[in-house]
Design a protein around this motif. Structure first.
Motif, short mmCIF file in Angstrom:
data_model
loop_
_atom_site.label_atom_id
_atom_site.label_comp_id
_atom_site.label_asym_id
_atom_site.label_seq_id
_atom_site.Cartn_x
_atom_site.Cartn_y
_atom_site.Cartn_z
N GLU A 21 0.84 -1.18 0.00
CA GLU A 21 0.00 0.00 0.00
C GLU A 21 0.88 1.23 0.00
O GLU A 21 1.92 1.27 0.65
N ALA A 22 0.46 2.26 -0.72
CA ALA A 22 1.25 3.48 -0.83
C ALA A 22 1.25 4.28 0.47
O ALA A 22 2.08 5.16 0.64
N ASN A 23 0.35 3.97 1.38
CA ASN A 23 0.27 4.72 2.64
C ASN A 23 0.74 3.90 3.84
O ASN A 23 0.41 4.22 4.97
N ALA A 24 1.52 2.85 3.62
CA ALA A 24 2.02 2.03 4.71
C ALA A 24 3.53 1.87 4.60
O ALA A 24 4.06 1.62 3.52
N ALA A 25 4.21 2.04 5.73
CA ALA A 25 5.66 1.84 5.80
C ALA A 25 5.94 0.97 7.03
O ALA A 25 5.17 0.96 7.99
N ALA A 49 7.25 12.12 -1.26
CA ALA A 49 7.28 12.77 0.06
C ALA A 49 8.49 13.69 0.16
O ALA A 49 8.40 14.79 0.72
N LEU A 50 9.62 13.25 -0.38
CA LEU A 50 10.82 14.10 -0.35
C LEU A 50 10.63 15.33 -1.24
O LEU A 50 11.07 16.43 -0.88
N LEU A 51 9.98 15.17 -2.38
CA LEU A 51 9.70 16.32 -3.26
C LEU A 51 8.73 17.29 -2.60
O LEU A 51 8.87 18.51 -2.75
N ALA A 52 7.75 16.78 -1.88
CA ALA A 52 6.81 17.65 -1.17
C ALA A 52 7.52 18.36 -0.02
O ALA A 52 7.23 19.51 0.28
N LEU A 116 16.37 3.22 24.42
CA LEU A 116 15.25 3.82 23.68
C LEU A 116 14.03 3.90 24.57
O LEU A 116 13.64 2.91 25.19
N SER A 117 13.44 5.10 24.64
CA SER A 117 12.27 5.30 25.50
C SER A 117 11.06 5.82 24.73
O SER A 117 9.93 5.53 25.08
N GLU A 118 11.33 6.62 23.68
CA GLU A 118 10.23 7.25 22.94
C GLU A 118 10.60 7.33 21.46
O GLU A 118 11.75 7.61 21.12
N VAL A 119 9.61 7.11 20.60
CA VAL A 119 9.81 7.19 19.15
C VAL A 119 8.73 8.08 18.55
O VAL A 119 7.55 7.90 18.84
N THR A 120 9.17 9.02 17.73
CA THR A 120 8.26 9.81 16.89
C THR A 120 8.54 9.40 15.46
O THR A 120 9.67 9.50 14.99
N ASN A 121 7.52 8.91 14.78
CA ASN A 121 7.68 8.48 13.39
C ASN A 121 6.53 9.04 12.56
O ASN A 121 5.43 8.49 12.54
N THR A 122 6.80 10.17 11.92
CA THR A 122 5.80 10.81 11.07
C THR A 122 6.25 10.81 9.61
O THR A 122 5.81 11.66 8.83
N THR A 123 7.09 9.84 9.25
CA THR A 123 7.53 9.76 7.87
C THR A 123 6.32 9.51 6.96
O THR A 123 5.40 8.78 7.33
N LEU A 124 6.34 10.14 5.83
CA LEU A 124 5.32 10.06 4.78
C LEU A 124 3.99 10.71 5.17
O LEU A 124 3.06 10.74 4.36
#
Length: 188
Positions: A21-25, A49-52, A116-124
């Protein structure tokens, strides 16, 4: 002819079901001796996403511009913190073999640190309003998977609760003081 068309339509629908799916990583976090490594599998939309993120990439003449922008993008969208809230340093990335899958990009991303305690993952998320990032952590004996996206970009790892063990250690101390104080007040 009728069966050929049905067979063709069936095979097209079958092969489409195997596409990512184009919206899943997908991200798999693994701890090594001094680093945390993230095996990341992005859909083909990573380039968009990189171009945007940086529209000037449309005029880029070499791959180095995309690599530099990708590092900037990761620093802003894939943030790992330790138990003190300190951001772990992004050391770099390595592009991995895609096994002939043209619809995905696979990278090994390395961070300096071990706790590791916290992860922020907002890629794409800048590209897809319904982005879902599947984050699997294999940092101990348990595997945990967390989803991040536009609505919730951050998750925290569960910290071990040592309170029951601490209480078990304190019981003999309380008993000792009880016997000491209880014995003195009886003898007075």
């Amino acid at each position: 002819m009728k069966y050929s068309i049905l067979l063709l339509l069936w095979s097209m629908s079958f092969s489409a079901s195997w596409a990512h799916e184009a919206n899943a990583a997908f991200f798999k976090f693994t701890q090594t001796e001094n680093t945390i490594e993230v095996a990341a599998e992005f859909p083909w939309t990573l380039r968009n996403a990189l171009l945007a993120y940086k529209p000037s990439l449309k005029e880029a003449v070499n791959n180095r511009d995309f690599e530099t922008t990708f590092l900037e993008y990761l620093r802003e969208n894939l943030i790992l913190k330790d138990e003190n809230g300190v951001v772990l340093q992004l050391l770099g990335f390595e592009e991995l073999n895609n096994n002939q899958h043209a619809h995905q990009n696979t990278y090994n991303i390395t961070f300096k640190g071990t706790s590791l305690s916290e992860v922020t993952n907002t890629t794409l998320c800048n590209l897809n309003g319904n982005q879902v990032n599947y984050n699997t952590l294999t940092l101990g004996k348990d595997n945990e998977t967390f989803q991040t996206g536009n609505e919730k970009g951050t998750f925290q790892l569960k910290k071990e609760n040592n309170t029951p063990y601490l209480l078990l250690l304190l019981i003999p101390v309380f008993y000792f003081f009880y016997k000491k104080i209880g014995t003195k007040s009886v003898s007075n």
